[in-house]
Design a protein around this motif. Structure first.
Motif, PDB file in Angstrom:
ATOM      1  N   ALA A 155      -5.179  13.574  -9.890  1.00  0.00           N
ATOM      2  CA  ALA A 155      -5.080  12.596  -8.792  1.00  0.00           C
ATOM      3  C   ALA A 155      -4.056  13.116  -7.786  1.00  0.00           C
ATOM      4  N   THR A 156      -4.140  12.611  -6.541  1.00  0.00           N
ATOM      5  CA  THR A 156      -3.213  13.078  -5.494  1.00  0.00           C
ATOM      6  C   THR A 156      -2.631  11.858  -4.789  1.00  0.00           C
ATOM      7  N   TRP A 157      -1.391  11.545  -5.067  1.00  0.00           N
ATOM      8  CA  TRP A 157      -0.810  10.291  -4.581  1.00  0.00           C
ATOM      9  C   TRP A 157       0.355  10.563  -3.638  1.00  0.00           C
ATOM     10  N   MET A 158       0.108  10.272  -2.370  1.00  0.00           N
ATOM     11  CA  MET A 158       1.137  10.454  -1.351  1.00  0.00           C
ATOM     12  C   MET A 158       1.501   9.123  -0.688  1.00  0.00           C
ATOM     13  N   THR A 159       0.479   8.327  -0.329  1.00  0.00           N
ATOM     14  CA  THR A 159       0.662   7.132   0.507  1.00  0.00           C
ATOM     15  C   THR A 159       1.514   6.066  -0.189  1.00  0.00           C
ATOM     16  N   GLU A 160       2.431   5.463   0.579  1.00  0.00           N
ATOM     17  CA  GLU A 160       3.221   4.345   0.050  1.00  0.00           C
ATOM     18  C   GLU A 160       3.002   3.120   0.941  1.00  0.00           C
TER      19      GLU A 160
END
Ligand SMILES: Cc1cc2nc3c(=O)[nH]c(=O)nc-3n(C[C@H](O)[C@H](O)[C@H](O)COP(=O)(O)OP(=O)(O)OC[C@H]3O[C@@H](n4cnc5c(N)ncnc54)[C@H](O)[C@@H]3O)c2cc1C
Length: 493
Positions: A155-160
């Protein structure tokens, strides 16, 4: 290529790929995957879409936190088809990266949302392979490359919560070094493939500046070394489409993580991850276009109005011819980014001119193909008339799925502004025009060159304000020119 031949290839993603003239080293595997989708996958995919948001079981019966995502067993069967076929592992084998995008194309023809888990797993594996130290790779890469039911997902998690466009300002997740690893604390607000065994996440090492340069990339396993949950899923999002990938909100509380690459170049590593997804988004958008046109054609051939099938009315006939040409151009643009990605992905910053060409093409492709997917899905609905808006047929679904394609992996605004930056700061348009010269009409090329050069003379404020028409025309010009580069050539009108 004759329009008629392309029309005949429309119902099959593999036949269309073949008609486009791209090398198909895994043709038999693609045909097998397609046959599975026709026989079983279509029905499973429709059921998952209709079920809506999957359920999250946060606690077991004894009150222990488990964060289990509940899908019917058929979902897992559907998901495993692509992993087995090589949506991730083939990137590291003889056929290379392009083969994974071929599998993605066939998948997205049937279910655009399902291509997301494969894409983010591939992006995770590539980042780990490129930036993980040997011990980290030895520990975590093999499970991502398994070919059986035990395969791990990425998975690729950047957004907050503060927003996804301006990561430099909005990433609040803090990283603290501890022994041989790091501890991450924060929240990820749009976390697709929630429940994945591994994720790559953006976080800010303590005391790093509050700009994009202060961000670094980390590998985050689902479970801690002691077996406990390493991240919590607060809830799953209720989305209009792409329901075959669970998107959640994720909490990190002193979570164990491993640095990928170096903090000083973290933002480049994050952008590399995003660019893999943007290439895949472009490929998936084209596959969705093909599906929507194929469905529209099947309807228009049989629906009769004013004494003949609606397909045979001149206005409709012309629209089909134009849609097929746009499909071919969109494919040429998307597939060119695949070929360039394959070539440049081993590069590290500072990047070559070729890499900046890849970046510009990726922004053009993400922007253009996603918009084309939305317009094509809307048009396919119109071709179906009133039947198109009814939930009982698949047509309205393509529009719901398509609406997500321009937004995730960076909105159209982001693609336009980042594309503009690649031209203004890196001169990427020069490499693009030099490349397109072989296939373009010299006058049209000259006009496009002058427009871009004149635009880059404007003040920065004006450049941004007036960027959209220029970027749109540049994307169309690039796509149509690249269509001439395909071995199949552009569709004859
Ligand atoms: C279904 C789905 C799944 C997702 N999965 C993931 C995931 O797995 N991992 C992840 O990291 N993210 C994920 N995202 C988040 C996605 O990447 C963001 O939605 C996207 O980057 C935009 O961020 P935002 O929604 O916060 O909008 P914002 O950044 O708040 O922007 C709001 C609006 O302002 C515009 N805007 C911003 N800056 C400018 C500017 N300079 N000039 C003009 N306009 C501007 C934007 O284009 C947008 O229209 C997902 C999103 C969706 C919808």
């Amino acid at each position: 290529m004759a329009e008629i031949e392309l029309m005949e290839a429309l119902p099959s993603p593999t036949r269309f790929l073949q008609a486009m003239g791209v090398p198909l080293p895994i043709r038999a595997e693609l045909e097998e995957l397609e046959a599975w989708w026709e026989a079983e996958g279509k029905a499973i995919s429709a059921m998952i879409d209709r079920m809506g948001t999957p359920w999250l079981r946060a606690y077991d019966r004894f009150g222990h936190r488990i964060d289990e995502i509940l899908y019917p067993p058929d979902y897992r069967r559907m998901l495993l088809q692509g992993y087995r076929a090589g949506a991730v592992w083939r990137a590291f084998e003889g056929e290379g990266l392009a083969a994974t995008f071929l599998i993605g194309y066939v998948t997205a023809f049937y279910d655009a949302g399902l291509y997301c888990p494969y894409t983010v797993s591939l992006a995770t594996a590539l980042a780990l392979r490129k930036y993980g130290d040997p011990a980290l790779q030895a520990r975590f890469l093999p499970p991502l490359l398994r070919r059986d039911g035990e395969v791990w997902q990425g998975a690729t998690w950047m957004t907050e919560a503060g927003g996804g466009s301006d990561l430099g300002a909005t990433v609040e997740t803090v990283a603290r070094p501890e022994g041989g690893h790091w501890r991450l604390t924060g929240e990820k607000y749009f976390a697709s493939n929630a429940g994945a065994e591994l994720a790559v996440v953006a976080a800010r090492p303590e005391s790093a500046p509050r700009t994009v340069r202060g961000l670094a990339l980390f590998l985050l396993p689902r479970y801690r070394e002691n077996g406990g949950l390493n991240y919590l899923i607060r809830r799953l999002k209720d989305k209009i489409g792409t329901r075959s990938v669970p998107t959640g909100e994720v909490e990190l509380q002193e979570s164990e993580a491993y640095l990928l690459g170096r903090p000083e170049t973290g933002i480049y590593e994050i952008l590399e991850v995003l660019n893999v997804s943007r290439v895949a988004n472009s490929v998936g958008s084209v596959a969705l276009m093909q599906r929507a046109i194929a469905e529209a054609l099947a309807f228009a051939e049989r629906r009769v109005a004013f004494g003949r099938p609606v397909l045979h009315h001149p206005l409709m006939r012309r629209q089909f011819a134009e849609r097929i040409r746009e499909l071919q151009a969109a494919f040429a643009l998307a597939w060119t980014t695949v070929r360039l990605l394959e070539e440049v992905w081993p590069e590290h910053p500072p990047y070559s001119e070729r890499y900046h060409l890849f970046r510009l093409l990726t922004h053009l492709a993400k922007y253009w193909t996603a918009e084309q997917a939305v317009q094509t899905a809307k048009w396919a609905m119109e071709v179906h008339g009133g039947m198109g808006v009814l939930g009982e047929y698949p047509v309205e679904r393509w529009l719901r799925e398509a609406m997500i394609l321009p937004i995730w992996e960076g909105t159209p605004h982001r693609q336009i502004l980042d594309g503009l930056e690649a031209m203004a700061r890196k001169g990427a348009h020069r490499a693009l025009f030099a490349w397109l010269a072989r296939w373009s009409d010299p006058h049209a090329l000259e006009e496009m060159v002058s427009r871009v050069e004149a635009h880059l003379q404007l003040s920065p404020e004006e450049q941004e304000a007036r960027a959209e028409p220029l970027f749109r025309d540049l994307a169309r010009f690039t796509a149509e020119t690249l269509a001439r580069s395909l071995p199949s050539g552009p569709a004859a009108s």
